[in-house]
Design an enzyme around this catalytic site. Structure first.
Site, PDB file in Angstrom:
ATOM      1  N   GLU A 234       0.887  -1.174   0.000  1.00  0.00           N
ATOM      2  CA  GLU A 234       0.000   0.000   0.000  1.00  0.00           C
ATOM      3  C   GLU A 234       0.914   1.209   0.000  1.00  0.00           C
ATOM      4  OE1 GLU A 234      -1.333   3.244   1.190  1.00  0.00           O
ATOM      5  OE2 GLU A 234      -2.070   2.337   3.053  1.00  0.00           O
ATOM      6  N   CYS A 268      -2.247   8.675   3.116  1.00  0.00           N
ATOM      7  CA  CYS A 268      -2.240   8.224   1.728  1.00  0.00           C
ATOM      8  C   CYS A 268      -3.623   8.361   1.093  1.00  0.00           C
ATOM      9  CB  CYS A 268      -1.786   6.761   1.654  1.00  0.00           C
ATOM     10  SG  CYS A 268      -0.080   6.504   2.168  1.00  0.00           S
TER      11      CYS A 268
END
Length: 463
Positions: A234, A268
């Site tokens: 990720e 993020c």
């Protein structure tokens, strides 16, 4: 980078830590290997009791660990408390649902017979010790969303946390120890990034998960590929936040402020590029800019603070460089765009809104990891989709519209791991989380996440 707690609100080094020696790493790997051989045979009920106990302890420790996180990486204390509470919720969810998620799968009898078997099923087995390379921005949640499903599946964890959150990292090892997990089931490795390759190449390490930067992801993926080991990545995100004419503009602008500024803008999955239809652009720009400008920047331990410091001086300076580059290229600063006065000791940056962004500006393609938003005016849905997808990243996306046809188009065409309609992106244990393109691969959370580090074993049996 030294392993140390440095208060980003003041720049003061509070505590330093010795890195594990090669012998220390070897002891941890041997302990993980031995623990897995025993722990893998435990029942789901046994694992659930341990995880529930860990959740109880974390719930009781919420205030102390929140203050540790705020001290180490600068998030507002209220946000740190919320992060701890979210971890407790996820742990309880996996304790209650893991057995169901990993239940044997039974193909239809006709297909079993066609395969020449009297009985056939798919059985999920744990892989072994999993190396987790985790970031500082959500220092508790990023680890728990790996550890809870991994431990419930029967794996064991090896945590290499970011070097600026060592006290949070050590707390996590202690949490699972106090909960009663066998020695070696979850260990924190205080090592620098230079040690990751050797650990990942060790035959006893079965797989790895990384949340972090694209360069770090490339490095881990390269080593794991050479060793033929499973990875979940990720990485960065530059999520679009699209507002269409049918949207509730007031609500969209209000949520947009939270979506951009949460966690001091260091997320993020934060909305970063705000793409607004020309019919509602002016109204959105006015409301959104006013909301960003009204945020209180200051001491993250102060309950009234909305935005604290960035986690590092380098992060603050890098963000400022992106803004300055855009301004030199002709972008307009609607609010912010500088370090706040009176907070010179820490690594603060004002909530900022930029418009007039062009593709040749660095900020158009690079991830802005801090409270800086870019605004784009688009003429129609085709242009909205084009601008939204004009990025190397594809983590998540946000769409504001009341038009079902718009929703169907965005779900079909947005290049992202998630499409959140009339709300901001958020992770939840029941929903898969992850991205496409340079935002990584694989999924965390939900049944998809827990199965990432399992061996889907085909069991074929003749009569």
């Amino acid at each position: 980078m030294p392993i140390a707690t440095v208060n980003p609100a003041t720049g003061e080094t509070l505590k330093t830590f010795e890195e594990l020696t090669p012998d220390g790493i070897e002891r941890c790997l041997a302990a993980a290997d031995a623990a897995f051989r025993r722990y893998r045979t435990t029942t789901f009920a046994d694992r659930a009791r341990l995880l529930e106990r860990a959740a109880d302890l974390l719930d009781a420790d919420q205030e102390d660990i929140a203050r540790t996180m705020t001290t180490e990486m600068g998030k507002p204390l209220t946000a740190a408390r919320a992060e701890a509470a979210k971890c407790v919720k996820a742990m309880r969810w996996y304790a209650a649902n893991a057995e169901r998620l990993l239940a044997d799968e039974h193909p239809p009898e006709a297909e079993v017979r066609d395969a020449g078997a009297a009985h056939a099923r798919v059985h999920y087995r744990p892989l072994g010790p999993v190396l987790a390379v985790m970031p500082w921005n959500f220092p508790l949640w990023q680890v728990i969303r790996f550890a809870a499903p991994a431990l419930m599946a029967g794996n064991v964890g090896l945590l290499k946390h970011a070097s600026n959150v060592p006290q949070t990292a050590l707390y996590l090892e202690d949490l699972f120890r106090r909960a009663g997990y066998p020695d070696g089931c979850f260990q924190t490795l205080l090592v620098g990034s230079h040690a990751v390759e050797g650990i990942l190449r060790d035959r006893r390490v079965a797989a790895a998960t990384l949340t972090g930067s694209e360069p770090a992801g490339r490095s881990v993926a390269s080593v794991a590929g050479d060793e033929v080991k499973k990875t979940v990545l990720e990485l960065g995100g530059s999520d679009p936040y699209v507002v269409m004419p049918s949207a509730d503009v007031d609500r969209a602008a209000q949520v947009a402020v939270t979506a951009r500024a949460q966690n001091n803008g260091q997320s993020c999955i934060a909305a970063k590029r705000f793409i607004v239809h020309t019919d509602v652009y002016d109204a959105f720009e006015e409301r959104f800019t006013a909301g960003m400008a009204a945020l209180t920047v200051g001491d993250p331990m102060d309950e009234s603070t909305d935005v604290g410091p960035l986690a590092s001086e380098a992060g603050r300076d890098g963000l400022a460089e992106l803004v300055d580059d855009a301004v030199r290229g002709g972008a307009t600063v609607l609010c912010g765009g500088r370090r706040p006065e009176g907070l010179e000791r820490g690594w603060f940056y004002e909530p900022t809104v930029l418009t007039g962004i062009t593709p040749d500006m660095r900020i158009h393609q690079e991830e802005t990891f801090g409270p800086v938003a870019t605004l784009y005016r688009v003429a129609d849905i085709d242009e909205a989709v084009k601008v939204a997808n004009d990025t190397y990243f594809g983590l998540s996306s946000n769409v504001w519209t009341r038009d079902d046809a718009d929703v169907q188009r965005f779900v079909r065409d947005l290049e992202a791991g998630g499409v959140y309609v009339n709300g901001m992106t958020a992770s939840h244990p029941a929903l898969p989380f992850g991205g496409v393109k340079r935002s990584g691969y694989g999924r965390e959370l939900s049944g998809h996440g827990i199965k990432e580090f399992c061996n889907a074993t085909t069991v074929w049996q003749a009569s």
